[in-house]
Design an enzyme around this catalytic site. Structure first.
Site, PDB file in Angstrom:
ATOM      1  N   TYR B 131       0.846  -1.198   0.000  1.00 47.40           N
ATOM      2  CA  TYR B 131       0.000   0.000   0.000  1.00 47.40           C
ATOM      3  C   TYR B 131       0.885   1.254   0.000  1.00 47.40           C
ATOM      4  O   TYR B 131       0.875   2.030  -0.925  1.00 47.40           O
ATOM      5  CB  TYR B 131      -0.894   0.032   1.246  1.00 47.40           C
ATOM      6  CG  TYR B 131      -2.160  -0.795   1.208  1.00 47.40           C
ATOM      7  CD1 TYR B 131      -2.231  -1.990   0.517  1.00 47.40           C
ATOM      8  CD2 TYR B 131      -3.297  -0.373   1.892  1.00 47.40           C
ATOM      9  CE1 TYR B 131      -3.403  -2.743   0.512  1.00 47.40           C
ATOM     10  CE2 TYR B 131      -4.473  -1.115   1.892  1.00 47.40           C
ATOM     11  CZ  TYR B 131      -4.525  -2.301   1.203  1.00 47.40           C
ATOM     12  OH  TYR B 131      -5.676  -3.032   1.210  1.00 47.40           O
ATOM     13  N   SER B 168       6.164  -4.694   5.112  1.00 51.23           N
ATOM     14  CA  SER B 168       6.556  -5.665   6.145  1.00 51.23           C
ATOM     15  C   SER B 168       6.675  -7.051   5.547  1.00 51.23           C
ATOM     16  O   SER B 168       5.826  -7.458   4.745  1.00 51.23           O
ATOM     17  CB  SER B 168       5.519  -5.727   7.268  1.00 51.23           C
ATOM     18  OG  SER B 168       5.381  -4.472   7.867  1.00 51.23           O
ATOM     19  N   GLU B 251      -8.784  -5.926   9.250  1.00 50.86           N
ATOM     20  CA  GLU B 251      -7.814  -5.732  10.316  1.00 50.86           C
ATOM     21  C   GLU B 251      -8.516  -5.632  11.675  1.00 50.86           C
ATOM     22  O   GLU B 251      -7.888  -5.709  12.710  1.00 50.86           O
ATOM     23  CB  GLU B 251      -6.999  -4.462  10.050  1.00 50.86           C
ATOM     24  CG  GLU B 251      -5.539  -4.718  10.082  1.00 50.86           C
ATOM     25  CD  GLU B 251      -4.692  -3.671   9.372  1.00 50.86           C
ATOM     26  OE1 GLU B 251      -3.541  -3.569   9.752  1.00 50.86           O
ATOM     27  OE2 GLU B 251      -5.149  -2.968   8.455  1.00 50.86           O
ATOM     28  N   ASN B 375      -3.062   7.589  14.671  1.00 51.88           N
ATOM     29  CA  ASN B 375      -4.062   8.099  15.614  1.00 51.88           C
ATOM     30  C   ASN B 375      -4.762   9.351  15.083  1.00 51.88           C
ATOM     31  O   ASN B 375      -5.948   9.546  15.294  1.00 51.88           O
ATOM     32  CB  ASN B 375      -3.388   8.436  16.954  1.00 51.88           C
ATOM     33  CG  ASN B 375      -3.363   7.235  17.887  1.00 51.88           C
ATOM     34  OD1 ASN B 375      -3.629   6.104  17.465  1.00 51.88           O
ATOM     35  ND2 ASN B 375      -3.049   7.486  19.148  1.00 51.88           N
TER      36      ASN B 375
HETATM   37  C1  LIG Z   1       5.935  -1.125  11.755  1.00 51.05           C
HETATM   38  C2  LIG Z   1       5.246  -0.682  10.503  1.00 51.05           C
HETATM   39  C3  LIG Z   1       4.889  -1.612   9.553  1.00 51.05           C
HETATM   40  C4  LIG Z   1       4.265  -1.219   8.367  1.00 51.05           C
HETATM   41  N1  LIG Z   1       3.956  -2.172   7.420  1.00 51.05           N
HETATM   42  C5  LIG Z   1       3.385  -1.792   6.243  1.00 51.05           C
HETATM   43  C6  LIG Z   1       3.122  -2.749   5.210  1.00 51.05           C
HETATM   44  O1  LIG Z   1       3.371  -3.938   5.366  1.00 51.05           O
HETATM   45  N2  LIG Z   1       2.609  -2.323   4.046  1.00 51.05           N
HETATM   46  C7  LIG Z   1       2.290  -1.015   3.825  1.00 51.05           C
HETATM   47  O2  LIG Z   1       1.790  -0.693   2.766  1.00 51.05           O
HETATM   48  N3  LIG Z   1       2.544  -0.066   4.780  1.00 51.05           N
HETATM   49  C8  LIG Z   1       3.081  -0.429   5.976  1.00 51.05           C
HETATM   50  N4  LIG Z   1       3.357   0.522   6.946  1.00 51.05           N
HETATM   51  C9  LIG Z   1       3.146   1.942   6.641  1.00 51.05           C
HETATM   52  C10 LIG Z   1       1.933   2.562   7.314  1.00 51.05           C
HETATM   53  O3  LIG Z   1       0.778   2.169   6.676  1.00 51.05           O
HETATM   54  C11 LIG Z   1       2.151   4.091   7.264  1.00 51.05           C
HETATM   55  O4  LIG Z   1       3.192   4.374   8.132  1.00 51.05           O
HETATM   56  C12 LIG Z   1       0.944   4.883   7.680  1.00 51.05           C
HETATM   57  O5  LIG Z   1      -0.045   4.792   6.715  1.00 51.05           O
HETATM   58  C13 LIG Z   1       1.290   6.373   7.898  1.00 51.05           C
HETATM   59  O6  LIG Z   1       1.926   6.901   6.792  1.00 51.05           O
HETATM   60  P1  LIG Z   1       3.341   7.643   6.886  1.00 51.05           P
HETATM   61  O7  LIG Z   1       4.229   6.789   7.682  1.00 51.05           O
HETATM   62  O8  LIG Z   1       3.750   8.010   5.523  1.00 51.05           O
HETATM   63  O9  LIG Z   1       3.069   8.931   7.733  1.00 51.05           O
HETATM   64  P2  LIG Z   1       2.411  10.357   7.209  1.00 51.05           P
HETATM   65  O10 LIG Z   1       1.203  10.012   6.492  1.00 51.05           O
HETATM   66  O11 LIG Z   1       3.504  11.064   6.510  1.00 51.05           O
HETATM   67  O12 LIG Z   1       2.073  10.988   8.546  1.00 51.05           O
HETATM   68  C14 LIG Z   1       2.970  11.776   9.315  1.00 51.05           C
HETATM   69  C15 LIG Z   1       2.184  12.445  10.414  1.00 51.05           C
HETATM   70  O13 LIG Z   1       1.222  13.324   9.850  1.00 51.05           O
HETATM   71  C16 LIG Z   1      -0.072  13.035  10.348  1.00 51.05           C
HETATM   72  N5  LIG Z   1      -1.090  13.355   9.352  1.00 51.05           N
HETATM   73  C17 LIG Z   1      -1.103  13.004   8.049  1.00 51.05           C
HETATM   74  N6  LIG Z   1      -2.209  13.473   7.475  1.00 51.05           N
HETATM   75  C18 LIG Z   1      -2.916  14.139   8.412  1.00 51.05           C
HETATM   76  C19 LIG Z   1      -4.159  14.843   8.432  1.00 51.05           C
HETATM   77  N7  LIG Z   1      -4.896  14.974   7.358  1.00 51.05           N
HETATM   78  N8  LIG Z   1      -4.566  15.397   9.598  1.00 51.05           N
HETATM   79  C20 LIG Z   1      -3.819  15.266  10.720  1.00 51.05           C
HETATM   80  N9  LIG Z   1      -2.636  14.630  10.761  1.00 51.05           N
HETATM   81  C21 LIG Z   1      -2.199  14.052   9.626  1.00 51.05           C
HETATM   82  C22 LIG Z   1      -0.016  11.573  10.693  1.00 51.05           C
HETATM   83  O14 LIG Z   1      -0.990  11.226  11.635  1.00 51.05           O
HETATM   84  C23 LIG Z   1       1.384  11.451  11.253  1.00 51.05           C
HETATM   85  O15 LIG Z   1       1.379  11.877  12.574  1.00 51.05           O
HETATM   86  C24 LIG Z   1       3.978   0.145   8.145  1.00 51.05           C
HETATM   87  C25 LIG Z   1       4.330   1.085   9.122  1.00 51.05           C
HETATM   88  C26 LIG Z   1       4.952   0.684  10.293  1.00 51.05           C
HETATM   89  C27 LIG Z   1       5.314   1.720  11.291  1.00 51.05           C
END
Ligand SMILES: Cc1cc2nc3c(=O)[nH]c(=O)nc-3n(C[C@H](O)[C@H](O)[C@H](O)COP(=O)(O)OP(=O)(O)OC[C@H]3O[C@@H](n4cnc5c(N)ncnc54)[C@H](O)[C@@H]3O)c2cc1C
Lengths: 353, 397
Positions: B131, B168, B251, B375
């Site tokens: 994703y 992952s 999930e 969150n």
């Molecule tokens: C341990 C781990 C395993 C994972 N495994 C997978 C996997 O197997 N496959 C996969 O596809 N993904 C995986 N992920 C990714 C996960 O889905 C993303 O980390 C998640 O969707 C958040 O995206 P980002 O990390 O790009 O953070 P961002 O989207 O860049 O967010 C950064 C910050 O901004 C905040 N934010 C963003 N938009 C808004 C808004 N509109 N209003 C308020 N706050 C906002 C977020 O809450 C966060 O605090 C994994 C992540 C982790 C940590």
């Protein structure tokens, strides 16, 4: 009454900050982490050139003869940089410990000048801390056996390395035999010396937490300005803004607390103990919140080893548990406040005669 | 309303417990860790998955023809409980069994079900979730990876270009369920498709990303002319967003109960540590331990409520609130563990970065409020979708 720092105090901290920006770049921290702590000694030498190991040493021993309100800013900068070398433990704890013992213990007097110049590295194994930081790199160790303070050559002890969650901290368990020859002081003198060392340990751990907190906020703010999602910088979303603002508020209040404790610690009385404990709690809580917020703002990036944030988070988590953990300091404040031994009341809280 | 289990259900419980005990005190004693995250010994973990599959304990809620047992919800709850009670290891196959499998069951074609589900439940094929991308995290609809149909040697194929990240377990995966753009020029949630893509091919490269735990469970995954057969699309081409969202709703399925039992084991370990080192005498620690216990009870009651109402086909409002509750609870549990350990909390067990169990749990729990919807995103969903508050301005809109 004057709750501000002098221009000299700020200048010294500013010079140290500039040096640390140079010595503790993210690349330098990464290199040090791979080696688990410092081994080259080059960074230590540059810091010693500024005379910082001797801030709290008397001028007669070649030190600066300054006090805790001077050193508190130095400790804060060391935290902000996640400095791998235990400058805070040497300058903030070992040197004043030696200086206090020097009148009673000739061996302490003998090495004080070398410790103050940084030529001799001194590690401290205080009661309550099961592990000693920087023991492998030290020339001598100050160790506790009950109330007694012992001074032991590095060559005379066995070390068992203890990997820390913070790969920049070189911790060890020390195996050693106390003897009459290693003893500096015992009895009440030892007890007092360790008690004072402990208060400084807790105070300066708190000061480092202040610097760490500010660093984590700064890193998170920069990321929140740069990272966009949904076509806008994430820092434009209130959820992110409010989280970061909340940490900054917590930090500012912790800061005042820690500076007040720095002004009191020299009194070594119950009021000082209460100030140190509540400062350690406040600064530790601020650092914990900064870590939690920093990682949250970074999303998955914050959970990776590849961003620098984790160095500062891990240092904060390690310090929160050292020099009295949360339970210890909370218990101490509780018993001071409720135990009837701490002078309470508005006249005590607001005015000091 | 009935909270207890029937005699038949208790018989089922004994059957499950007996099988688990036999395996985990016998051939799989080395895996009796109860650890959720553990990428050491992957080959042994695959053997375990295959043993589960052979005995039909791998995906018990699925129809028998795909390797399941047609288990009722109550039986799934019971199995989850017994699985955790036996301290069985985390499932290496969970991304397939819990996310992709249920999606194919719900929205896939007959041929897809027959092709993919039996191998999934048998532990013969492993899956990863494609994703997130560097610029598509919370804003998943910003996906840039794209695929177009081309003629291949055995019929039309999707040809995929782009990059996924945080994937992952990609290093152990045979297949990836991938959200990709298949309509040129489309933006946002439109024009996406949900493809099933084989990982073992020239056009797929993975690069591990080190986590702050020192391990590398997740990866960057590059698709550079990677191919998959035209029929490997779940749902209609261009309708992938709906499918991707359906996966996320799984999930919140019965696996939440297994997760809770795992949490219970962790809480027990913290209580044990607190009794050993005296922290349990601290009234503040005692209070937090009791609060953590209450939180677990709340989660259990909520998921039973959520699951039984989902059976009747309605997505109840509490389904929106579950993720943020468990994630926040577990993050706090990690902090409690560190406070209980005190000065020993920072210690590892071996260089370079072997950590003790509870410290590791603390670090792992730092990610809970991030993956599967942060969150902040959860709160936005609750505020805007459940409560109907006006939308916060986002993007160009
Ligand atoms: C341990 C781990 C395993 C994972 N495994 C997978 C996997 O197997 N496959 C996969 O596809 N993904 C995986 N992920 C990714 C996960 O889905 C993303 O980390 C998640 O969707 C958040 O995206 P980002 O990390 O790009 O953070 P961002 O989207 O860049 O967010 C950064 C910050 O901004 C905040 N934010 C963003 N938009 C808004 C808004 N509109 N209003 C308020 N706050 C906002 C977020 O809450 C966060 O605090 C994994 C992540 C982790 C940590």
């Amino acid at each position: 009454m004057d709750f501000t720092f002098t221009e000299e105090q700020q200048m010294m901290a500013g010079a140290f900050r500039e040096l640390l920006d140079d010595l503790c770049s993210p690349e330098a921290l990464r290199a040090a982490a791979e080696k688990r702590g410092d081994e080259s000694g080059a960074r230590w030498a540059r810091i010693a050139e500024l005379g910082l190991p001797g801030v709290l040493a008397p001028e007669a021993a070649g030190g600066m003869g300054l006090g805790d309100t001077d050193f508190v800013l130095i400790a804060e900068e060391a935290g902000r940089a996640a400095l791998p070398e235990p400058l805070v433990e040497q300058a903030g704890i070992a040197v004043p410990l030696l200086a206090g013992l020097a009148p009673h213990a000739p061996r302490a007097a003998e090495i004080l000048a070398q410790a103050a110049s940084g030529a001799l590295r001194v590690a401290v194994g205080a009661p309550g801390n099961p592990f000693v930081l920087g023991a492998a790199q030290a020339g001598v160790l100050l160790l506790a056996d009950g109330d007694e303070v012992h001074l032991v050559e590095r060559a005379g002890v066995g070390l068992v390395a203890q990997p820390s969650i913070d790969t920049l901290r070189a911790l060890a368990r020390v195996e050693w035999q106390p003897s009459a020859a290693t003893r500096l002081v015992s009895g009440a003198a030892g007890r007092t010396a360790w008690a004072r060392a402990f208060e400084r340990g807790a105070l300066y751990a708190a000061a480092q937490c202040l610097g760490l907190t500010q660093r984590m906020i700064d890193i998170a703010v920069a990321y929140a300005c740069e990272r966009t999602q949904f076509g806008r910088p994430i820092g434009s979303y209130q959820a992110i803004k409010h989280h970061l603002a909340t940490v900054q508020v917590k930090l500012e209040f912790a800061r005042a607390h820690v500076y007040a404790a720095a002004a009191r610690v020299v009194d070594a009385d119950q009021r000082a103990a209460a100030a140190v404990s509540s400062a350690k709690l406040a600064a530790g809580d601020a650092a914990e919140l900064a870590a939690r917020t920093g990682i949250q703002v970074h999303g998955a990036m914050g959970y990776s080893w590849e961003v620098d944030l984790h160095f500062y988070m891990k240092r904060a988590w390690a310090l929160i548990g050292s020099w009295g953990d949360r339970s210890f300091h909370m218990r101490r404040v509780q018993s001071l406040v409720l135990g009837g031994s701490l002078p309470l009341g508005s006249d005590q809280t607001f005015v000091r005669s | 309303m009935r909270l207890d289990f029937s005699p038949q259900e208790e018989t089922f419980r004994r059957e499950a417990a007996t099988w688990l005990e036999g395996q985990l005190s016998g051939p799989f004693a080395d895996l009796r860790t109860g650890r959720a995250h553990d990428i050491s010994a992957p080959e042994r973990r695959k053997e375990w998955e295959r043993a589960l599959g052979r005995a039909r304990w791998s995906a018990i809620g699925w129809p028998e023809e795909y390797g399941g047992r047609n288990a009722t919800l109550a039986e799934q709850v019971i199995f989850a409980e017994e699985y955790a009670r036996a301290r069985a290891p985390g499932r290496l196959g969970h991304l397939g069994i819990e996310l992709c499998g249920p999606t194919i069951l719900a929205l896939g074609t007959e041929a897809q079900k027959r092709r993919f589900l039996p191998k999934m439940s048998a532990g013969e094929e492993y899956w990863c979730q494609g994703y997130s991308e560097p610029n598509a995290g919370s804003d998943l609809s910003n996906v840039r990876t794209r695929a177009r149909l081309e003629k291949g040697p055995n019929g039309p194929e999707w040809v995929i270009e782009g990059q996924k990240t945080w994937t992952s377990l990609a290093q152990f995966a045979d297949w990836c369920f991938l959200v990709t753009r298949t309509e040129e020029g489309s933006t946002g949630a439109r024009g996406l498709s949900y493809l099933l893509v084989p990982m073992h091919q020239k056009g797929v490269t993975i690069r591990p990303i080190r986590q702050m735990t020192g391990e590398a469970e997740f990866n960057e995954t590059f698709f550079d002319g990677a191919r998959t057969a035209a029929e490997n699309v779940v749902g209609a081409p261009g309708e992938g967003w709906k499918v991707a969202m359906a996966t996320l709703s799984f999930e919140r399925g019965a696996s939440t109960l297994a997760q809770q039992m795992g949490f219970r084991n962790q809480l027990d370990a913290i209580i044990g540590a607190a009794k050993d080192n005296g922290a349990a005498r601290d009234p503040l620690i005692r209070q937090r331990l009791a609060e953590a216990y209450a939180g677990l009870k709340i989660m259990r009651a909520s998921s039973l409520r959520m699951l039984t109402s989902a059976q009747s086909g309605k997505l109840s409002p509490e389904a929106f609130t579950y993720k943020i509750f468990w994630a926040t609870w577990h993050r706090k549990l990690g902090e409690l563990a560190m406070d209980v350990l005190g000065p020993a909390g920072e210690l590892g067990t071996a260089a370079p970065y072997e950590l003790q169990e509870l410290t590791k749990m603390f670090l792992f729990s730092r990610a809970d409020t991030i993956y599967a919807g942060t969150n902040q995103v959860q709160r936005n969903i609750i505020a805007e979708r459940a409560l109907g508050l006006p939308k916060e301005p986002r993007g160009g809109a």
